[in-house]
Design an enzyme around this catalytic site. Structure first.
Site, PDB file in Angstrom:
ATOM      1  CE  LYS A  72      31.806  27.077  69.607  1.00  0.00           C
ATOM      2  NZ  LYS A  72      33.257  27.342  69.581  1.00  0.00           N
ATOM      3  CB  SER A 148      33.823  29.959  66.671  1.00  0.00           C
ATOM      4  OG  SER A 148      34.325  29.023  67.609  1.00  0.00           O
ATOM      5  CB  SER A 172      36.671  29.883  69.571  1.00  0.00           C
ATOM      6  OG  SER A 172      36.745  30.181  68.217  1.00  0.00           O
TER       7      SER A 172
HETATM    8  N1  GLN Z   1      38.988  32.352  64.784  1.00  0.00           N
HETATM    9  C1  GLN Z   1      39.828  31.201  64.665  1.00  0.00           C
HETATM   10  C2  GLN Z   1      39.414  30.432  63.445  1.00  0.00           C
HETATM   11  O1  GLN Z   1      38.625  30.896  62.723  1.00  0.00           O
HETATM   12  C3  GLN Z   1      39.735  30.358  65.889  1.00  0.00           C
HETATM   13  C4  GLN Z   1      38.457  29.629  65.981  1.00  0.00           C
HETATM   14  C5  GLN Z   1      38.346  28.771  67.199  1.00  0.00           C
HETATM   15  O2  GLN Z   1      39.069  28.945  68.185  1.00  0.00           O
HETATM   16  N2  GLN Z   1      37.444  27.804  67.121  1.00  0.00           N
HETATM   17  O3  GLN Z   1      39.885  29.381  63.179  1.00  0.00           O
END
Ligand code: GLN
Length: 481
Positions: A72, A148, A172
């Site tokens: 990532k 994400s 995410s």
């Molecule tokens: N979707 C959540 C956010 O927008 C979690 C994102 C994540 O785990 N990096 O914060």
């Protein structure tokens, strides 16, 4: 044999049998990326020459010897770009060092290959917040891959990667894994070093594997886990051999079913798939108990105070002075800061910084931030209580299958609801895995959904064992709801 379609263990077997070489794997992946990734948008960049050079000297006798792993784009790999899918860093920052997880992957013989797309600075649930390019779900390219770590999940699902690393702050890893039909594991907070991970919310972030199988998840986790003196929150606790626990046996395992996670708002198909999966585990000898996590309803609100608060502090470093985008011809220092950040950050990142700054500001700090920390403790206690009675907790990963690109982009609250079942694990620090449990027919398209198994702190062995037993018992691609 097409190396791209193989799992980590299959690839290693093929190396040992002399049927393939690490160079074959890297070259085939590069060709697959060339052929398929233009449409799917899973990769932001990849460096074929350096991967080939590493493949040349790879030692297949090591645990991950010669296995390419996609990373990532917020984990530093020396000499590679690390943009966090943000315009503020894209083309302007090359990592001067390896994150600890990368050092560990290299020690295990793996080849970091390719930088995967994501929501900018990991803020989002759909990849629509990528500041670089859209990402699509390989099962239906009109839909989101999740986020994400959407790029990491989609490249594994599309066979343009063998396996990948993602990060999970509120879901995410697990949520995109669920939407793409992969296995995604969020380790216990402190199990894996965060050194070299670009911080979003430091008390919640964890790096973890996204893979094709549970066995691969165990293999990758074992390689990256463990104490690191560069991350004071990493815990000095022995890393078990997770592989030896994958016996296929769940007899006597106690599974808690939190009633709050099977309530209103859960898609009927997702509910069916998850309940069927739980019944399957029962048939294999596990015992289920209804439990309650009474503070669940506050998790979303608490997360959206704590995560933005920490993000607003963490992202202060992107000021156009030390690195990253720099506005042209500023009139003074303030103008320089303002315009560099205004031009570099996308809307969601700005929204989080504003939210975070607000909840930390004098006069609101006690009402929001301190209050949220108190409720966070209650949420953590819910899990401590639950794990006195059960070994693992089972639930859906996400209330719905992957939605259409654009469907929720102008409604942040709707978007935030995508993480309703995953956030609490980060707030309480426990571990969780998403394992595919079937396909839900959605407007005529079969879309994968995941079963979430949460384990106590450092209970990765339990959730891997249960997920593996389930995976071995069914062929999830045949289960259509
Ligand atoms: N979707 C959540 C956010 O927008 C979690 C994102 C994540 O785990 N990096 O914060």
């Amino acid at each position: 044999m097409d190396p791209c379609k193989l799992t980590i263990s299959q690839l290693r077997t093929a190396y040992k049998a002399g049927e393939l070489t690490p160079k074959d794997a890297v070259q085939s992946l590069a060709a697959a990326i060339e052929a398929k990734d233009g449409d799917l948008g899973g990769y932001l960049s990849h460096d074929l020459d350096s991967a080939l050079a590493e493949a040349e000297t790879a030692d297949p006798s090591l645990p991950l010897g010669g296995v390419p792993i996609a990373i990532k784009d917020l984990i530093n790999v020396k000499g590679q770009p690390c943009s966090c899918a943000s315009k503020i860093l894209a083309g302007k920052y090359t990592s001067p060092y390896d994150a600890t997880v990368i050092t560990r992957l290299r020690e295990a013989g793996a080849i970091p290959f390719g930088r995967t797309n994501m929501d900018e600075f990991a803020m989002g649930s759909s990849n629509e917040n990528s500041g670089i390019q859209p990402a699509k779900n390989p099962w239906d390219p009109t839909r989101i891959p999740g986020g994400s770590s959407g790029g990491s999940a989609l490249v594994v699902a599309a066979d343009t990667a063998i396996a990948a690393l993602g990060s999970d702050t509120g879901g995410s890893i697990r949520q995109p894994a669920s939407h793409c039909g992969c296995v995604g594991l969020k380790p216990t907070y402190g199990r894996v070093s965060r050194y070299g991970l670009v911080a979003f919310a430091s008390s919640l972030d964890q790096i973890g594997p996204i893979t094709k199988t549970v066995k691969d998840s165990a293999l990758l986790l074992r390689a990256i886990a463990g104490h690191d003196r560069f991350d004071s929150t990493s815990v000095n606790q022995e890393v078990p051999n997770y592989l030896s626990g994958l016996t296929g046996d769940v007899k006597g395992l106690k599974i808690g079913l939190p009633k709050e996670y099977f309530a209103e708002g859960l898609d009927a198909g997702v509910r069916q798939a998850v309940e069927k999966a739980i019944a399957q585990l029962e048939a294999a000898g596990a015992e289920t108990v209804e439990i309650s996590l009474p503070h669940t309803e506050y998790a979303l609100a608490v997360y959206y105070i704590i995560a933005p608060a920490e993000a607003s502090a963490n992202l202060a470093r992107f000021d156009g002075v030390r690195y990253g985008h720099r506005a042209e011809n500023p009139t003074d220092l303030l103008d320089h800061y303002r315009r560099s950040r205004e031009e570099g950050f996308g809307d969601e990142v700005k929204r989080r910084i504003i939210l975070g700054t607000y909840v930390l500001s004098s006069g609101y700090h006690d009402a929001y931030y301190v209050q949220a920390q108190k409720v966070r403790t209650r949420i953590r206690e819910d899990f401590t209580e639950a794990f006195k009675k059960v070994d693992v907790i089972a639930s859906p990963v996400c209330p719905t299958p992957a939605f259409k690109i654009g469907d929720r982009s102008d409604d942040p609250l709707q978007m935030y609801l995508a993480d309703i079942y995953t956030l609490a694990a980060n707030l309480s620090g426990v571990c969780g895995i998403s394992v595919p449990c079937g396909l839900v027919n959605t407007e005529g398209t079969p879309l994968p959904v995941g079963l979430q198994l949460l384990g106590k702190a450092f209970g990765e062995g339990d959730i891997l064992r249960a997920a593996h037993a389930y995976e071995q018992a069914v062929n999830w691609r045949d289960l259509i709801y």
